[in-house]
Design a protein around this motif. Structure first.
Motif, PDB file in Angstrom:
ATOM      1  N   ARG A 169     -14.606  -6.616 -27.357  1.00 42.81           N
ATOM      2  CA  ARG A 169     -15.313  -6.959 -27.798  1.00 42.81           C
ATOM      3  C   ARG A 169     -14.783  -8.124 -29.371  1.00 42.81           C
ATOM      4  O   ARG A 169     -15.092  -8.946 -29.950  1.00 42.81           O
ATOM      5  CB  ARG A 169     -16.253  -6.737 -28.509  1.00 42.81           C
ATOM      6  N   ALA A 170     -13.810  -7.207 -30.266  1.00 37.36           N
ATOM      7  CA  ALA A 170     -12.638  -7.330 -30.878  1.00 37.36           C
ATOM      8  C   ALA A 170     -12.094  -8.781 -30.618  1.00 37.36           C
ATOM      9  O   ALA A 170     -12.010  -9.313 -31.284  1.00 37.36           O
ATOM     10  CB  ALA A 170     -12.484  -6.188 -31.605  1.00 37.36           C
ATOM     11  N   GLY A 171     -11.812  -9.088 -29.443  1.00 31.86           N
ATOM     12  CA  GLY A 171     -10.898 -10.097 -29.175  1.00 31.86           C
ATOM     13  C   GLY A 171      -9.286  -9.172 -29.219  1.00 31.86           C
ATOM     14  O   GLY A 171      -8.514 -10.268 -29.435  1.00 31.86           O
ATOM     15  N   SER A 172      -9.041  -8.146 -29.316  1.00 31.83           N
ATOM     16  CA  SER A 172      -7.794  -7.876 -29.483  1.00 31.83           C
ATOM     17  C   SER A 172      -7.123  -6.969 -28.139  1.00 31.83           C
ATOM     18  O   SER A 172      -5.939  -6.406 -28.135  1.00 31.83           O
ATOM     19  CB  SER A 172      -7.437  -6.504 -30.252  1.00 31.83           C
ATOM     20  N   LEU A 173      -8.157  -7.088 -26.801  1.00 30.56           N
ATOM     21  CA  LEU A 173      -7.750  -6.477 -26.015  1.00 30.56           C
ATOM     22  C   LEU A 173      -8.270  -7.514 -24.758  1.00 30.56           C
ATOM     23  O   LEU A 173      -9.853  -6.878 -24.814  1.00 30.56           O
ATOM     24  CB  LEU A 173      -7.943  -4.945 -26.193  1.00 30.56           C
ATOM     25  N   ALA A 174      -7.645  -7.491 -24.187  1.00 29.50           N
ATOM     26  CA  ALA A 174      -8.681  -7.087 -22.515  1.00 29.50           C
ATOM     27  C   ALA A 174      -8.279  -6.836 -21.550  1.00 29.50           C
ATOM     28  O   ALA A 174      -8.009  -5.872 -21.002  1.00 29.50           O
ATOM     29  CB  ALA A 174      -8.129  -8.629 -21.906  1.00 29.50           C
ATOM     30  N   VAL A 175     -10.273  -6.246 -21.269  1.00 25.84           N
ATOM     31  CA  VAL A 175      -9.902  -4.924 -19.744  1.00 25.84           C
ATOM     32  C   VAL A 175     -10.466  -5.355 -19.759  1.00 25.84           C
ATOM     33  O   VAL A 175     -11.697  -6.029 -19.541  1.00 25.84           O
ATOM     34  CB  VAL A 175     -10.414  -3.461 -21.091  1.00 25.84           C
ATOM     35  N   SER A 176     -11.377  -4.864 -17.699  1.00 26.28           N
ATOM     36  CA  SER A 176     -11.156  -4.829 -16.937  1.00 26.28           C
ATOM     37  C   SER A 176     -12.562  -3.743 -16.592  1.00 26.28           C
ATOM     38  O   SER A 176     -11.605  -3.182 -16.655  1.00 26.28           O
ATOM     39  CB  SER A 176     -11.230  -5.970 -15.998  1.00 26.28           C
ATOM     40  N   GLY A 177     -13.782  -4.161 -16.074  1.00 28.86           N
ATOM     41  CA  GLY A 177     -14.671  -3.434 -14.998  1.00 28.86           C
ATOM     42  C   GLY A 177     -13.856  -2.577 -14.617  1.00 28.86           C
ATOM     43  O   GLY A 177     -14.007  -1.258 -14.364  1.00 28.86           O
ATOM     44  N   GLU A 178     -12.865  -3.598 -13.386  1.00 28.33           N
ATOM     45  CA  GLU A 178     -12.001  -3.043 -12.348  1.00 28.33           C
ATOM     46  C   GLU A 178     -11.742  -1.578 -13.121  1.00 28.33           C
ATOM     47  O   GLU A 178     -11.359  -0.325 -11.916  1.00 28.33           O
ATOM     48  CB  GLU A 178     -11.043  -3.918 -11.211  1.00 28.33           C
ATOM     49  N   GLU A 179     -10.988  -1.792 -14.277  1.00 21.85           N
ATOM     50  CA  GLU A 179      -9.862  -0.190 -14.507  1.00 21.85           C
ATOM     51  C   GLU A 179     -10.910   0.570 -14.577  1.00 21.85           C
ATOM     52  O   GLU A 179     -10.065   1.612 -14.393  1.00 21.85           O
ATOM     53  CB  GLU A 179      -8.650  -1.196 -15.748  1.00 21.85           C
ATOM     54  N   PHE A 180     -11.557   0.645 -15.026  1.00 19.68           N
ATOM     55  CA  PHE A 180     -12.335   1.633 -15.329  1.00 19.68           C
ATOM     56  C   PHE A 180     -13.053   2.641 -14.350  1.00 19.68           C
ATOM     57  O   PHE A 180     -12.814   3.297 -14.003  1.00 19.68           O
ATOM     58  CB  PHE A 180     -13.881   1.516 -16.309  1.00 19.68           C
TER      59      PHE A 180
END
Ligand code: PA5
Length: 360
Positions: A169-180
């Motif tokens: 949310r802070a724009g420091s990291l792009a992660v996806s729900g699929e990874e979780f």
């Protein structure tokens, strides 16, 4: 001889606090933490920071180490974990501070948080309640709250998902729900192999616990699995109440590799677990196998645990679940309940009674 680890009634008797049941719940925590983080709105002051500093101790600090290591190939800014009372001098208005405390009452975290607020740093909080959440609500600080029924160390799924989600949310990291989702699946898969109903002959965690009993466990890993080795060490400490050590590769081949020589009396009382990912740097894999040659020369027990799963997050949580199960089975081999941590409680209670400025 009867194997206590294959005696369901004995396991239930020792595991009074339900630590075995808590391990598969890491999967739900990962999904839930990620989902919770999606509704977090961060003000402009908290977005696109130059660096991130996470304040936390013990079970609430390891999540930051894991996020830094697992997402090191994607994190846009440096992430520092501070396990101390004081905020480092480099933290300033462009440093996003995340105070993480399960209880919300950990004095080192609250002390560094007070310094961050008075220094004008953008601050956010992760926890289950206590003074930290009260301060966050009072000061209108962005915060993520999760359910607090598990022990702090049994909440590492929440810690990782909420912090990664916050950084996204802070724009420091792009992660996806699929990874979780993959990571949750890997926890379930490991739980199906290591649960109490799986007999020792087919159960890698029970077998490892038998290898570690009455020995000094040392856990070595490289790259993104480094903090997972640390997690094994702390789970062995807190669940099995045993001394344990962890080492990071390739660094261990520049010092620790020498130190297995002495004391010689420890050779038969040491067992080294290597966590190995298919994604390890090839030179790290070679250093691991050279380290194993040296251990074998000294007849020091060792085992390589091959870590599987799609992606780093899934691999890390697969290995975390295996280490958690191993530490609980080792507690049972020592005839102990894995859940209570009387020594930590003793220190916290004595500190609460002491003069806040007392040094001894
Ligand atoms: O596992 C534990 O109980 C400890 O390591 C705690 O996590 C540590 O003492 C910090 O407490 P908290 O997680 O509540 O901030």
């Amino acid at each position: 001889m009867a194997n206590v680890l294959d005696d369901r009634a004995a396991i239930a008797r020792y595991d009074g606090g339900g630590m075995l049941e808590a391990i598969p719940r890491l999967a739900e925590q990962l999904a839930d933490g990620w989902a919770r983080s999606r509704s977090l709105e961060l003000p402009a002051s908290h977005r696109d920071p130059d660096s991130v500093t996470v304040l936390g101790m013990g079970g609430s600090a390891i999540g930051a180490d894991l996020v830094r290591a697992i997402f090191s190939d994607r994190l846009r800014v440096p992430l520092v974990t501070v396990r101390d009372y004081d905020l480092p001098a480099h933290a300033g208005p462009r440093t996003l501070i995340v105070a993480a405390s399960h209880s919300g009452a950990t004095e080192e975290t609250l002390s560094a948080l007070a310094q961050a607020i008075s220094r004008g740093c953008p601050v956010a909080a992760i926890g289950t309640g206590g003074p930290l959440m009260a301060a966050a609500r009072k000061g209108a600080l962005p915060h993520l709250e999760y359910a607090g029924e598990a022990q702090p160390r049994a909440s590492v799924g929440s810690g990782v998902a909420l912090l990664a989600g916050l950084l996204d949310r802070a724009g420091s990291l792009a992660v996806s729900g699929e990874e979780f989702a993959e990571a949750s699946a890997s926890v379930h898969e490991m739980a199906s192999r290591c649960g109490p109903s799986v007999p020792t002959e087919q159960n890698p965690a029970k077998q490892l616990a038998w290898s570690l009993v009455d020995r000094l466990p040392v856990v070595e890993a490289g790259g993104f699995l480094g903090p997972v080795a640390r997690r094994w060490k702390t789970q062995l400490n807190e669940n099995a109440k045993t001394v344990a050590a962890w080492e990071e590769l390739p660094e261990a081949t520049h010092n620790a590799v020498v130190g297995y020589a002495q004391p010689e009396t420890l050779h038969e009382r040491t067992f080294v677990v290597f966590l190995a990912s298919p994604d390890d740097h090839p030179r790290v894999a070679l250093r691991r196998s050279l380290s194993i040659d040296l251990l074998a020369e000294r007849q020091i027990g060792h085992e390589v645990v091959a870590v599987g799963g799609r992606g780093r997050l899934a691999q890390a949580f697969s290995a975390i679940a295996l280490g958690d199960f191993t530490s609980v089975y080792l507690a049972i081999l020592y005839g102990l309940d894995p859940t209570p941590v009387a020594a930590i409680t003793y220190v916290k209670e004595r500190l609460a009674m002491a003069d806040p400025d007392a040094v001894d």
